[in-house]
Design a protein around this motif. Structure first.
Motif, short mmCIF file in Angstrom:
data_model
loop_
_atom_site.label_atom_id
_atom_site.label_comp_id
_atom_site.label_asym_id
_atom_site.label_seq_id
_atom_site.Cartn_x
_atom_site.Cartn_y
_atom_site.Cartn_z
N SER A 86 1.39 -0.67 -0.12
CA SER A 86 -0.15 -0.32 -0.48
C SER A 86 1.00 1.04 -0.09
O SER A 86 0.77 2.27 -0.56
CB SER A 86 -0.84 -0.06 0.72
N GLN A 89 2.31 1.84 -3.69
CA GLN A 89 1.20 2.52 -3.99
C GLN A 89 0.92 3.81 -4.32
O GLN A 89 1.03 4.78 -5.28
CB GLN A 89 0.12 1.28 -4.94
N ALA A 90 1.00 4.62 -3.29
CA ALA A 90 1.04 5.16 -2.72
C ALA A 90 1.82 6.00 -3.03
O ALA A 90 1.21 7.35 -3.92
CB ALA A 90 0.39 5.76 -1.14
N LEU A 92 4.06 5.67 -5.88
CA LEU A 92 3.54 6.05 -7.44
C LEU A 92 2.50 6.90 -7.60
O LEU A 92 2.84 7.81 -8.34
CB LEU A 92 3.73 4.76 -7.35
N ALA A 93 1.19 6.91 -6.97
CA ALA A 93 0.06 7.48 -7.25
C ALA A 93 0.97 9.31 -6.77
O ALA A 93 0.74 9.85 -8.01
CB ALA A 93 -0.41 7.42 -5.99
N ASN A 116 7.92 -5.38 -7.39
CA ASN A 116 7.66 -4.45 -7.84
C ASN A 116 5.92 -4.89 -8.38
O ASN A 116 4.73 -3.66 -8.63
CB ASN A 116 7.86 -3.61 -8.54
N ILE A 119 1.97 -3.99 -8.51
CA ILE A 119 1.56 -3.42 -7.52
C ILE A 119 1.93 -2.26 -8.40
O ILE A 119 1.14 -1.32 -9.07
CB ILE A 119 2.62 -2.75 -6.36
N MET A 120 2.99 -1.62 -9.64
CA MET A 120 3.24 -0.58 -10.05
C MET A 120 2.03 -0.71 -11.64
O MET A 120 1.87 0.58 -11.59
CB MET A 120 4.33 -0.99 -11.16
N ALA A 123 -1.18 1.01 -9.77
CA ALA A 123 -1.00 2.06 -9.49
C ALA A 123 -0.93 3.60 -10.70
O ALA A 123 -1.38 3.89 -10.61
CB ALA A 123 0.60 2.61 -8.79
N GLU A 126 -5.18 2.82 -11.92
CA GLU A 126 -5.52 3.94 -11.02
C GLU A 126 -5.84 5.04 -11.44
O GLU A 126 -6.58 5.67 -11.19
CB GLU A 126 -5.64 3.09 -9.45
N TYR A 127 -4.26 5.70 -11.53
CA TYR A 127 -3.80 6.77 -11.82
C TYR A 127 -4.92 7.47 -13.08
O TYR A 127 -5.39 8.56 -12.76
CB TYR A 127 -3.07 7.22 -11.67
#
Length: 248
Positions: A86, A89-90, A92-93, A116, A119-120, A123, A126-127
């Protein structure tokens, strides 16, 4: 090769209108007894920098400093600096949000650590739902026909012999372990399996590093650089019309 660290804010704003921002990410984790903790970060940087030199400014890519920490809890049995999934991910966001606010509309994340990867990609997915941007993500080792690199074995050791030979320590043959680790040899294709304590039991590597050579590493590096350069060109061609020069 434009580097964000060496640019003024005005230069960044000017470049962001049409350039692709490239973020390498890696890890700090055990790589058996012969490779340094920062292997994944250094290899992501080596492939990215060589690919950017090959592009020779077309397209324009602004290279960010590498994010040196990744998701590595499975290597804490020896030594690692690990972020929670988490947290990564945060982070990277936040980086993606900062780049978008600074004017970039195209970003490519280039990863060097298997932990990674999922997760990458999440991210990035989602962005892109929240901002008018075009984002891409890849692990340098899996582009095209890259295959699976393993960990601290022949593949990564060969690459390090080509890119950072002075950091490779003497190697010992990897002992056979019974039963074989399930993370490296799943019992059925496509099945992801994790079993408690496996990494420590196999000594922190997936395969024997004594067969690695600098020539193999040079060949692997050339292949990975070519694949990343091709991927950057393809990403540029697919996104240039709608996200370059401030058009959206």
């Amino acid at each position: 090769m434009p580097e964000l660290t060496r640019m003024t804010w005005q230069e960044v704003r000017d470049a962001a209108r049409s350039a692709i921002a490239l973020l390498p990410i890696g890890s700090q984790e055990q790589h058996a007894a012969h490779l340094p903790m920062g292997t994944d970060t250094m290899l992501a940087e080596a492939v990215a920098d060589r690919a950017l030199r090959r592009l020779d400014g077309a397209p324009v890519v602004v290279r960010l400093p590498a994010l040196p920490f990744g998701h590595s809890p499975h290597h804490l049995f020896a030594a690692a600096v690990s972020l929670r999934a988490s947290t990564l991910q945060a982070v990277l966001a936040d980086v993606l949000d900062s780049l978008a606010t600074s004017g970039f509309r195209r970003v490519l994340v280039v990863n060097g650590h298997g932990g990674n990867d999922e997760i990458m990609r999440l991210a990035v997915k989602e962005y892109a739902l929240r901002a008018d941007v075009a984002l891409a993500a890849c692990s340098y080792f899996s582009l095209g026909d890259g295959g699976t690199p393993g960990h601290a074995g022949r593949y990564e050791t060969s690459l390090m012999l080509a890119a950072h030979a002075g950091l490779v320590r003497p190697r010992e043959p990897r002992p056979e372990v019974t039963p074989p680790p399930l993370f490296a040899e799943p019992p059925y294709p496509g099945l992801t399996v994790e079993r408690h304590g496996e990494w420590a039991r196999v000594g922190g590597s997936t395969d024997d590093a004594t067969t690695a050579t600098a020539q193999d590493g040079a060949d692997l590096l050339e292949d990975r650089v070519t694949a990343l350069a091709d991927a950057i060109r393809a990403f540029d061609a697919a996104t240039r019309a709608t996200h370059a020069e401030g058009e959206a």
